[in-house]
Structures are given as C-alpha cells and as structure tokens.
Design a protein around this motif. Structure first.
Motif, mmCIF file in Angstrom:
data_model
loop_
_atom_site.group_PDB
_atom_site.id
_atom_site.type_symbol
_atom_site.label_atom_id
_atom_site.label_comp_id
_atom_site.label_asym_id
_atom_site.label_seq_id
_atom_site.Cartn_x
_atom_site.Cartn_y
_atom_site.Cartn_z
ATOM 1 N N THR A 86 -2.560 -9.441 -1.009
ATOM 2 C CA THR A 86 -1.397 -9.185 -1.858
ATOM 3 C C THR A 86 -0.111 -9.581 -1.125
ATOM 4 N N PRO A 87 0.974 -9.871 -1.871
ATOM 5 C CA PRO A 87 2.285 -10.094 -1.258
ATOM 6 C C PRO A 87 3.097 -8.798 -1.252
ATOM 7 N N ASP A 88 4.166 -8.782 -0.452
ATOM 8 C CA ASP A 88 5.028 -7.605 -0.457
ATOM 9 C C ASP A 88 6.001 -7.624 -1.629
ATOM 10 N N ARG A 89 6.306 -8.825 -2.148
ATOM 11 C CA ARG A 89 7.253 -8.940 -3.249
ATOM 12 C C ARG A 89 7.066 -10.272 -3.957
ATOM 13 N N VAL A 90 7.631 -10.368 -5.165
ATOM 14 C CA VAL A 90 7.626 -11.622 -5.910
ATOM 15 C C VAL A 90 9.020 -11.852 -6.478
ATOM 16 N N ARG A 100 4.981 -3.379 -2.987
ATOM 17 C CA ARG A 100 4.193 -2.636 -2.012
ATOM 18 C C ARG A 100 3.654 -1.310 -2.567
ATOM 19 N N GLY A 101 4.453 -0.610 -3.323
ATOM 20 C CA GLY A 101 3.978 0.646 -3.900
ATOM 21 C C GLY A 101 2.853 0.430 -4.882
ATOM 22 N N LEU A 138 -3.097 0.420 -6.025
ATOM 23 C CA LEU A 138 -4.310 -0.322 -6.391
ATOM 24 C C LEU A 138 -5.345 -0.221 -5.271
ATOM 25 N N ALA A 139 -4.918 -0.460 -4.037
ATOM 26 C CA ALA A 139 -5.853 -0.413 -2.905
ATOM 27 C C ALA A 139 -6.518 0.950 -2.794
ATOM 28 N N GLY A 140 -5.771 2.003 -3.061
ATOM 29 C CA GLY A 140 -6.323 3.339 -2.963
ATOM 30 C C GLY A 140 -7.338 3.660 -4.038
#
Length: 277
Positions: free
Chosen positions: A194-198, A208-209, A214-216
């Motif tokens: 994933t990226p930190d921002r787009v 990031r949030g 999603l990862a969790g």
C-alpha cells in the motif's frame, strides 16, 4: 472494406506466421481461410506452431491440445510450464545492450511527475522485490494483495509476484473500505502492498489509517510493504518499507515456471455491490 497495402501486408507478423504454417503443413497454404481451416482441423500442430513462432519461453510439454466434449473444457498444453514475467521481460535478451536500454515503462501522474524505466531497470526492480517475496515464503499459490494507483510500483509488484509463481490481486485506492475488505478478505493474502497517500484533483489524501484498518482485518496477513511514511502495523504483521527492500544480493531471480493453467491474478472491479462471487 479496408485492406492493407501490399507492402504493409508483406511486413505483417501474420504473413510471416502463415508462411511458417504453410511450411509445416501444406494444407495451411493458400491465405487466411486455409490457415483458419488448418487451425480447426489440426489444433495441436497449429498451437504448437503458434508457441514456436512467438518464441514462448518455457516447456510446452508433450501434449499440445487435450480435447473435450465442451469447447470450454479444452486444455491447451496441459502439461506445459511457463512464467508470465519471464515472457514479458525476456531476461535472456538483456545481454544485448540495445534491448536492455530500450524503454519498458513510462508513468505519468496529474502533478506532471514522470517515471521512466528501461528494460534492464525494470528487470532489476522486479528482481529486487521478487527476492524479498521469495525470502518471505511467497511461491506458487501464495496471494499478494495491493492497493495502489496506476504507477510503476503496481507493475513491478505484479511482475515480481508472477516471477516467483504467486497470485496477484490489486485494487485502486478509490475503492471503499468495505469493497477492499470484500475482495481481499476472501482470498487470504499473505502480503499487502500500500502507499501512504495518493494525489487526486490536486490534493494529497492520507491513506495510512484506512490501510491500517484493512491490514488489521486480514487474518492471513504476514508481511506489509508500505510506500512512503510508515503506517501503524497490526500485531504479528511484519512491516517493511518498499524503499528499504535491498537489491537482489544473489543476482537475478530465476523465474519459477508453473503449470500453464495455474491462476496468476485475481482481477477486481469497482462499483459491483457486495462481495465478489
């Protein structure tokens, strides 16, 4: 109706293939109709000719076509093995300086940023990520999920996953949170990218949030590769920066040739209500 000029027709790859087919099978001589008739009457020799003419890297196996009652059940090269990334990147040709330096990928974004990679540069980037994925246990059947915009990292990620025999599944960052979980939650990814921002309509949007949430919610997740600033990783998930992944220390990664019918990618659409089936 349109038809090519004689000069253009003479240069066409189909013309060269038709000539090759005619040498293999006299019944294929006589133009497009004869070539089509040969492909229907003798599908095995026809598809073997396609494999050879196109220079496919891999092992076609002993059987060209396994026929079945229904057309959808036919299998082509059922015991053949190949690697998609190897055939796209053609590492065996990188000793040719002209081929190695030729353009392979060009990416643009709305800010005017442009990224260009030669064939050799793209191969090295793919090997860098592929070596890391292999070290983390990614292989045939392993799922790698990514939430990425249309940029170089998405192409590199897909090719690196294919190089080691894994299965790639990608979504755009504009997917909603529920849509992402609907798609990735049912495939059990081991790795997430994933990226930190787009950037969208001139503004940067922090992801990031959303990505941490999603990862969790992915119980099979073991490794999370992030681009840019680090997010907060769930307990038990190894977090690594894309930029910190080392170059492939052992040199180029050997392509893992897998059975031709093995899944390579799971494609997702946006706007479809509910979990995909």
């Amino acid at each position: 109706p349109w038809s090519p000029s004689p000069a253009a027709g003479a240069r066409a790859a189909m013309t060269a293939f038709a000539a090759d087919g005619a040498r293999r099978h006299p019944g294929a001589a006589g133009g497009a109709r004869a070539l089509h008739a040969w492909s229907v009457a003798h599908p095995g020799p026809f598809w073997r000719a396609v494999w050879d003419f196109c220079g496919v890297e891999g092992d076609p196996g002993a059987t060209d076509v396994a026929a079945a009652r229904e057309c959808r059940d036919w299998r082509f090269f059922p015991d053949g093995r190949l690697n998609y990334a190897e055939n796209l990147l053609r590492p065996a040709r990188l000793d040719d300086p002209g081929f190695a330096a030729s353009p392979a990928l060009e990416c643009h974004d709305e800010s005017g940023f442009v990224a260009r990679l030669s064939r050799l540069e793209l191969w090295r980037e793919v090997c860098r990520l592929a070596a890391f994925l292999a070290e983390r246990g990614v292989g045939e059947g392993t799922r790698v999920a990514a939430v990425l915009p249309n940029r170089a990292e998405a192409v590199i990620g897909m090719l690196a996953t294919a190089l080691v025999g894994g299965i790639w599944s990608g979504c755009s960052p504009d997917f909603g949170d529920a849509a992402l979980l609907d798609r990735f939650g049912q495939i059990g990814p081991q790795v997430l990218i994933t990226p930190d921002r787009v950037r969208y309509k001139g503004k940067w949007h922090d992801l990031r949030g959303r990505m941490a949430d999603l990862a969790g919610r992915l119980p099979t997740l073991a490794d999370w590769i992030h681009l840019g600033a680090a997010p907060a990783a769930p307990a038990g998930v190894r977090l690594v920066s894309w930029e910190d992944i080392p170059a492939a220390s052992a040199g180029p990664v050997a392509p893992r040739r897998i059975p031709i019918a093995t899944p390579m990618a799971m494609l997702n659409t946006n706007g479809t209500p509910g979990p995909p089936t």
